[in-house]
Design an enzyme around this catalytic site. Structure first.
Site, mmCIF file in Angstrom:
data_model
loop_
_atom_site.group_PDB
_atom_site.id
_atom_site.type_symbol
_atom_site.label_atom_id
_atom_site.label_comp_id
_atom_site.label_asym_id
_atom_site.label_seq_id
_atom_site.Cartn_x
_atom_site.Cartn_y
_atom_site.Cartn_z
ATOM 1 N N SER A 193 8.782 -14.060 7.227
ATOM 2 C CA SER A 193 7.929 -12.954 6.763
ATOM 3 C C SER A 193 7.510 -11.990 7.850
ATOM 4 O O SER A 193 6.811 -11.011 7.572
ATOM 5 C CB SER A 193 6.649 -13.506 6.148
ATOM 6 O OG SER A 193 6.939 -14.425 5.152
ATOM 7 N N THR B 89 2.718 -13.542 6.363
ATOM 8 C CA THR B 89 2.297 -12.432 7.221
ATOM 9 C C THR B 89 1.167 -12.892 8.124
ATOM 10 O O THR B 89 0.260 -13.575 7.665
ATOM 11 C CB THR B 89 1.757 -11.292 6.319
ATOM 12 O OG1 THR B 89 2.853 -10.723 5.630
ATOM 13 C CG2 THR B 89 1.031 -10.225 7.113
ATOM 14 N N THR C 187 4.077 -7.857 9.845
ATOM 15 C CA THR C 187 4.851 -8.431 8.733
ATOM 16 C C THR C 187 6.221 -7.759 8.586
ATOM 17 O O THR C 187 6.416 -6.630 9.057
ATOM 18 C CB THR C 187 4.078 -8.231 7.400
ATOM 19 O OG1 THR C 187 4.715 -8.957 6.355
ATOM 20 C CG2 THR C 187 4.030 -6.763 6.984
ATOM 21 N N ARG D 250 9.820 1.015 1.419
ATOM 22 C CA ARG D 250 8.495 0.542 1.000
ATOM 23 C C ARG D 250 7.651 0.132 2.227
ATOM 24 O O ARG D 250 8.110 -0.537 3.130
ATOM 25 C CB ARG D 250 8.662 -0.659 0.080
ATOM 26 C CG ARG D 250 7.350 -1.228 -0.481
ATOM 27 C CD ARG D 250 6.856 -2.417 0.314
ATOM 28 N NE ARG D 250 5.711 -3.076 -0.313
ATOM 29 C CZ ARG D 250 5.014 -4.043 0.261
ATOM 30 N NH1 ARG D 250 5.341 -4.466 1.455
ATOM 31 N NH2 ARG D 250 3.986 -4.589 -0.350
ATOM 32 N N VAL D 251 6.412 0.562 2.212
ATOM 33 C CA VAL D 251 5.455 0.161 3.243
ATOM 34 C C VAL D 251 4.294 -0.533 2.540
ATOM 35 O O VAL D 251 3.803 -0.052 1.517
ATOM 36 C CB VAL D 251 4.954 1.395 4.034
ATOM 37 C CG1 VAL D 251 3.806 1.023 4.959
ATOM 38 C CG2 VAL D 251 6.109 2.021 4.830
ATOM 39 N N GLY D 252 3.870 -1.653 3.081
ATOM 40 C CA GLY D 252 2.774 -2.401 2.475
ATOM 41 C C GLY D 252 1.437 -2.076 3.108
ATOM 42 O O GLY D 252 1.253 -1.019 3.726
ATOM 43 N N ASP D 253 0.506 -3.001 2.946
ATOM 44 C CA ASP D 253 -0.843 -2.802 3.492
ATOM 45 C C ASP D 253 -0.941 -3.107 4.968
ATOM 46 O O ASP D 253 -1.844 -2.609 5.654
ATOM 47 C CB ASP D 253 -1.828 -3.730 2.751
ATOM 48 C CG ASP D 253 -1.454 -5.209 2.931
ATOM 49 O OD1 ASP D 253 -0.254 -5.531 2.822
ATOM 50 O OD2 ASP D 253 -2.349 -6.023 3.198
ATOM 51 N N THR E 205 -3.605 -10.652 3.504
ATOM 52 C CA THR E 205 -2.236 -11.103 3.278
ATOM 53 C C THR E 205 -2.019 -11.167 1.763
ATOM 54 O O THR E 205 -2.979 -11.304 1.008
ATOM 55 C CB THR E 205 -1.973 -12.466 3.950
ATOM 56 O OG1 THR E 205 -0.634 -12.891 3.696
ATOM 57 C CG2 THR E 205 -2.937 -13.540 3.479
ATOM 58 N N GLY E 206 -0.784 -11.024 1.353
ATOM 59 C CA GLY E 206 -0.501 -11.055 -0.089
ATOM 60 C C GLY E 206 0.122 -9.752 -0.559
ATOM 61 O O GLY E 206 0.741 -9.034 0.228
ATOM 62 N N GLY F 154 0.598 -6.353 -0.960
ATOM 63 C CA GLY F 154 0.001 -5.240 -0.227
ATOM 64 C C GLY F 154 -0.478 -4.105 -1.102
ATOM 65 O O GLY F 154 -1.490 -3.459 -0.805
HETATM 66 C C1 SD4 Z 1 2.923 -6.734 2.326
HETATM 67 N N1 SD4 Z 1 0.837 -7.859 2.672
HETATM 68 O O1 SD4 Z 1 3.871 -6.206 2.889
HETATM 69 C C2 SD4 Z 1 2.237 -7.897 3.013
HETATM 70 C C3 SD4 Z 1 2.923 -9.162 2.629
HETATM 71 C C4 SD4 Z 1 2.163 -10.386 2.971
HETATM 72 O O2 SD4 Z 1 1.968 -12.645 3.032
HETATM 73 O O3 SD4 Z 1 1.063 -10.381 3.439
HETATM 74 N N2 SD4 Z 1 2.649 -11.525 2.744
HETATM 75 O O4 SD4 Z 1 2.526 -6.385 1.217
#
Ligand code: SD4
Length: 329
Positions: free
Chosen positions: A87, A189, A207, A217-220, A240-241, A243
């Site tokens: 990850s 992450t 991450t 794609r860009v996450g949080d 985490t999770g 995003g």
């Molecule tokens: C995301 N928050 O790219 C990250 C993924 C993540 O545990 O945290 N995974 O959305």
């Protein structure tokens, strides 16, 4: 590990049964409150089991009187360079086009911050984020520009797609035919928060994002205020999770503001989780975990579904802690 394995494992496109905010079952048996690490300065906390070894490296800096900023950078670099971790950084699962694209950010006690998003070919994006913070007037660089900047700063171009990650992607391709099916992989992450001997706070988050995400794609995780936020007067938080859900509520900034208004770290994380639950119609597999550390060295975490844990290191303690959760499933 098994909790982590089950952390995120479904498709955002799935027409699965709805779990609505009204329908979720809160876990009534959990005690709410403060987790206070005794003699908690210095202290480092980080997400997931991988945080244990990352904390060790961060601790070497903190125990030697080093800054929280150096500690969090060196700590999360361990996870970025671990090819076994699917990850983060090297060995991260790729997007739907087979490209490993990385998101990372860092923030210190002076409210300085730096971030990179959609960065390819660089093993330690957190260090590029630090260079953005220290050597440019900007906060975030993305994509080709971020790569060009990293190369100019002397970072080496590396193939981040390991044989094992490539095999998993090829298997995914067979069935999924480039549909943007995300969240089907294991996730861990790393977000890390530390207080040094001076009592100053810093944080970092890094991450490879959701496996098989749409290209671009860009996450949080690289977004200051979403995946990470630090205010040296109050504390820090990371996420985490999924995003997208974290971004929608400016998750880490919200946690810090709740601590500013008197909530303990755990209470603040719980409030942010409840806000996500309230704002989302379908909670099916919408997992998010928050981790927070306040100025006094009190820490806490909270997640939507059971399964998120975080690692703690102080002079007196070194352990993995199961975060409390809202839905027992
Ligand atoms: C995301 N928050 O790219 C990250 C993924 C993540 O545990 O945290 N995974 O959305």
């Amino acid at each position: 590990m098994s909790g982590r394995r089950n952390f995120i494992k479904t498709s955002m496109l799935a027409s699965a049964a709805l779990i609505t905010p009204a329908a979720y079952r809160g876990n009534k048996n959990q005690q709410q409150g403060k987790n206070t690490a005794k003699g908690a300065k210095p202290i480092v906390v980080s997400t997931w089991q991988a945080g244990l070894s990352a904390n060790k490296t961060a601790w070497a800096t903190l125990a030697g009187g080093g800054s929280a900023l150096d500690a969090v950078e060196s700590g999360v670099r361990v996870t970025e360079s671990d090819a076994e971790n699917s990850s983060v950084g090297l060995g991260g699962l790729p997007d739907c086009d087979g490209k490993v694209t990385l998101d990372a950010c860092i923030m210190d006690h002076k409210t300085r911050c730096g971030a990179v998003a959609f960065l390819q070919h660089i093993e330690n994006p957190v260090s590029v984020a630090r260079k953005v913070m220290e050597d440019t007037p900007h906060v975030m660089l993305a994509g080709e520009g971020a790569l060009q900047f990293a190369l100019e700063k002397g970072f080496e171009k590396t193939n981040l797609l390991t044989t094992s990650a490539k095999k998993k992607w090829q298997k995914w391709l067979e069935k999924s035919r480039y549909q943007p099916v995300i969240n089907i992989e294991n996730h861990d992450t790393i977000g890390m928060l530390a207080i040094d001997q001076n009592g100053d706070l810093s944080g970092a988050c890094t991450t490879s994002g959701m496996a098989y995400k749409l290209h671009g794609r860009v996450g949080d995780s690289p977004i200051i205020g979403a995946g990470l936020f630090v205010d040296n007067e109050v504390g820090g938080a990371c996420a985490t999770g999924v995003g997208e859900a974290v971004i929608r509520i400016a998750g880490s900034a919200v946690v810090v503001e709740l601590m500013r208004n008197g909530h303990s770290p755990e209470e603040a994380c719980k409030e942010a989780v409840l806000r996500i639950i309230k704002k989302h119609q379908n909670l099916k597999n919408l997992q998010v975990g928050f981790l927070a550390l306040n100025k006094n060295g009190e820490y806490g975490g909270y997640c939507i579904y059971k399964g998120f844990n975080f690692a703690l290191k102080t002079r007196a303690e070194e352990k993995l802690i199961d975060a409390k959760y809202e839905i027992d499933k």
